[in-house]
Design an enzyme around this catalytic site. Structure first.
Site, PDB file in Angstrom:
ATOM      1  NE  ARG A 181      42.676  33.235  29.141  1.00 51.68           N
ATOM      2  CZ  ARG A 181      42.206  32.637  30.250  1.00 51.68           C
ATOM      3  NH1 ARG A 181      41.192  32.510  30.579  1.00 51.68           N
ATOM      4  NH2 ARG A 181      43.269  32.392  31.156  1.00 51.68           N
ATOM      5  NE  ARG A 218      48.064  29.722  33.029  1.00 48.53           N
ATOM      6  CZ  ARG A 218      47.867  29.099  34.354  1.00 48.53           C
ATOM      7  NH1 ARG A 218      48.738  28.147  34.620  1.00 48.53           N
ATOM      8  NH2 ARG A 218      46.907  29.514  35.080  1.00 48.53           N
ATOM      9  NE  ARG A 242      46.301  27.489  40.416  1.00 49.56           N
ATOM     10  CZ  ARG A 242      45.728  28.221  39.518  1.00 49.56           C
ATOM     11  NH1 ARG A 242      44.824  29.128  39.509  1.00 49.56           N
ATOM     12  NH2 ARG A 242      45.764  28.027  38.126  1.00 49.56           N
TER      13      ARG A 242
HETATM   14  P1  AP5 Z   1      41.891  29.548  33.311  1.00 51.06           P
HETATM   15  O1  AP5 Z   1      41.667  28.200  34.041  1.00 51.06           O
HETATM   16  O2  AP5 Z   1      41.075  30.592  33.119  1.00 51.06           O
HETATM   17  O3  AP5 Z   1      43.253  29.918  33.942  1.00 51.06           O
HETATM   18  P2  AP5 Z   1      43.670  31.493  34.181  1.00 51.06           P
HETATM   19  O4  AP5 Z   1      42.919  32.611  33.669  1.00 51.06           O
HETATM   20  O5  AP5 Z   1      45.067  31.049  33.823  1.00 51.06           O
HETATM   21  O6  AP5 Z   1      43.664  31.639  35.491  1.00 51.06           O
HETATM   22  P3  AP5 Z   1      43.645  30.866  36.957  1.00 51.06           P
HETATM   23  O7  AP5 Z   1      42.586  29.766  37.152  1.00 51.06           O
HETATM   24  O8  AP5 Z   1      45.231  30.437  36.853  1.00 51.06           O
HETATM   25  O9  AP5 Z   1      43.781  31.906  38.237  1.00 51.06           O
HETATM   26  P4  AP5 Z   1      42.727  32.647  38.839  1.00 51.06           P
HETATM   27  O10 AP5 Z   1      42.695  34.127  38.480  1.00 51.06           O
HETATM   28  O11 AP5 Z   1      41.326  32.077  38.803  1.00 51.06           O
HETATM   29  O12 AP5 Z   1      43.212  32.627  40.233  1.00 51.06           O
HETATM   30  P5  AP5 Z   1      42.519  31.741  41.475  1.00 51.06           P
HETATM   31  O13 AP5 Z   1      41.354  32.213  42.120  1.00 51.06           O
HETATM   32  O14 AP5 Z   1      42.844  30.214  41.196  1.00 51.06           O
HETATM   33  O15 AP5 Z   1      42.666  29.255  31.961  1.00 51.06           O
HETATM   34  C1  AP5 Z   1      43.468  27.945  31.767  1.00 51.06           C
HETATM   35  C2  AP5 Z   1      43.803  27.924  30.390  1.00 51.06           C
HETATM   36  O16 AP5 Z   1      42.670  27.427  29.445  1.00 51.06           O
HETATM   37  C3  AP5 Z   1      44.486  29.111  29.425  1.00 51.06           C
HETATM   38  O17 AP5 Z   1      45.644  29.251  29.753  1.00 51.06           O
HETATM   39  C4  AP5 Z   1      44.164  28.680  28.096  1.00 51.06           C
HETATM   40  O18 AP5 Z   1      44.667  27.940  27.565  1.00 51.06           O
HETATM   41  C5  AP5 Z   1      42.649  28.354  28.223  1.00 51.06           C
HETATM   42  N1  AP5 Z   1      41.527  29.263  28.191  1.00 51.06           N
HETATM   43  C6  AP5 Z   1      40.486  29.482  29.134  1.00 51.06           C
HETATM   44  N2  AP5 Z   1      39.590  30.122  28.793  1.00 51.06           N
HETATM   45  C7  AP5 Z   1      39.955  30.749  27.573  1.00 51.06           C
HETATM   46  C8  AP5 Z   1      39.641  31.762  26.596  1.00 51.06           C
HETATM   47  N3  AP5 Z   1      38.459  32.173  27.135  1.00 51.06           N
HETATM   48  N4  AP5 Z   1      40.302  31.949  25.406  1.00 51.06           N
HETATM   49  C9  AP5 Z   1      41.392  31.020  25.114  1.00 51.06           C
HETATM   50  N5  AP5 Z   1      41.760  30.053  25.892  1.00 51.06           N
HETATM   51  C10 AP5 Z   1      41.110  30.027  27.188  1.00 51.06           C
HETATM   52  O19 AP5 Z   1      43.815  32.119  42.620  1.00 51.06           O
HETATM   53  C11 AP5 Z   1      45.173  31.568  42.152  1.00 51.06           C
HETATM   54  C12 AP5 Z   1      45.829  31.216  43.948  1.00 51.06           C
HETATM   55  O20 AP5 Z   1      45.953  32.598  44.322  1.00 51.06           O
HETATM   56  C13 AP5 Z   1      44.889  30.432  44.392  1.00 51.06           C
HETATM   57  O21 AP5 Z   1      45.921  29.277  45.224  1.00 51.06           O
HETATM   58  C14 AP5 Z   1      44.364  30.988  45.476  1.00 51.06           C
HETATM   59  O22 AP5 Z   1      43.962  30.739  46.867  1.00 51.06           O
HETATM   60  C15 AP5 Z   1      45.340  32.252  45.777  1.00 51.06           C
HETATM   61  N6  AP5 Z   1      44.474  33.562  45.963  1.00 51.06           N
HETATM   62  C16 AP5 Z   1      43.725  34.143  45.228  1.00 51.06           C
HETATM   63  N7  AP5 Z   1      43.216  35.206  45.576  1.00 51.06           N
HETATM   64  C17 AP5 Z   1      44.151  35.718  46.529  1.00 51.06           C
HETATM   65  C18 AP5 Z   1      44.527  36.663  47.391  1.00 51.06           C
HETATM   66  N8  AP5 Z   1      43.926  37.889  47.356  1.00 51.06           N
HETATM   67  N9  AP5 Z   1      45.547  36.966  48.162  1.00 51.06           N
HETATM   68  C19 AP5 Z   1      46.439  35.675  48.245  1.00 51.06           C
HETATM   69  N10 AP5 Z   1      45.990  34.584  47.771  1.00 51.06           N
HETATM   70  C20 AP5 Z   1      45.205  34.470  46.610  1.00 51.06           C
END
Ligand code: AP5
Length: 217
Positions: A88, A173, A127
């Site tokens: 990241r 974020r 979600r």
């Molecule tokens: P993390 O858990 O990695 O969260 P994120 O990157 O913010 O990503 P999300 O899990 O929110 O989203 P996603 O892209 O996985 O989407 P999802 O598939 O769930 O990180 C959380 C925190 O941890 C960070 O803020 C930070 O503090 C820390 N952290 C983690 N890694 C770090 C690192 N490397 N360095 C530093 N800090 C770190 O989908 C979202 C929703 O959309 C779901 O409801 C899903 O059903 C829906 N959806 C998905 N695709 C579609 C589509 N094509 N059409 C319609 N709906 C869809």
């Protein structure tokens, strides 16, 4: 095959990684999940990470690279892995190079999920998931077939929401992604391993586009 799924919060990294895990036997390596597990277990790392995560900021490179390095030592990663949420920052991208080289591994692709940021706030704030099996749901796009019952494991009224899925935190974020994560793309573009898919397409289409990229190799 080892890949990175790159995209802002809510782009669908977790959704696609878990599909690839089921369909291809690859291992999902989500640093967000690892940190949430540390928070739930009350470890020192978890205590340090909790406040940072709740604010939507990034946890220190040192902590995150440390937990990823330990995870990469597990034998199952030899089946091929999907990095979900790492790297990241520029420093993490460079640490990953060193880590993989030291373990005799390499990256095949960085797949960027290209999305419209405004739609992401709606995706994330709606979600929720089953606390028992992790199955993901959404207030508008994917409700359980039977009210309050998990489709996958049948648990009753065990749904939970992430504390960082509130609008103000989601917007922070997204800022963190724009400022610190998007700038790592040129590093991978220079290696010729970046591929892009339309992350606004329906989930099954995004999945098919990723599969096509992986099958082409
Ligand atoms: P993390 O858990 O990695 O969260 P994120 O990157 O913010 O990503 P999300 O899990 O929110 O989203 P996603 O892209 O996985 O989407 P999802 O598939 O769930 O990180 C959380 C925190 O941890 C960070 O803020 C930070 O503090 C820390 N952290 C983690 N890694 C770090 C690192 N490397 N360095 C530093 N800090 C770190 O989908 C979202 C929703 O959309 C779901 O409801 C899903 O059903 C829906 N959806 C998905 N695709 C579609 C589509 N094509 N059409 C319609 N709906 C869809």
């Amino acid at each position: 095959m080892n890949i990175i799924l790159l995209g802002p919060p809510g782009a669908g990294k977790g959704t696609q990684a878990s599909r690839l895990e089921k369909e291809r036997g690859m291992v999902q390596l989500s640093t967000g999940d690892m940190l949430r597990a540390a928070v739930a277990a009350g470890t020192e790392v978890g205590k340090k990470a909790k406040t940072v995560m709740d604010a939507g900021d990034l946890v220190s490179d040192e902590i995150v690279t440390g937990i990823l390095s330990e995870r990469l030592d597990q034998p199952d990663v030899e089946q091929g892995f999907i990095l979900d949420g790492y790297p990241r920052t520029d420093a993490q991208a460079r640490s990953l190079e060193e880590l993989l080289a030291s373990k005799g591994m390499k990256l095949d692709y960085v797949i960027e999920l290209v999305v419209d940021e405004e739609a992401l706030v709606d995706r994330i704030t709606g979600r929720f998931s089953c606390a028992k099996c992790g199955e993901g749901y959404h207030d508008r796009y994917k409700l359980p077939k039977i009210d309050m019952i998990c489709d996958r494991c049948g648990a009753e009224d065990q749904f939970k929401r992430r504390p960082d899925d509130v609008e103000e935190t989601v917007r922070n974020r997204l800022c963190e992604y724009r400022a610190k994560t998007a700038p790592i793309l040129p590093f991978y573009e220079a290696k010729g391993i970046v591929r892009r898919v339309d992350g606004m397409a329906p989930i099954v289409h995004v999945n098919a586009d990723i599969e096509t990229i992986l099958d082409r190799r």
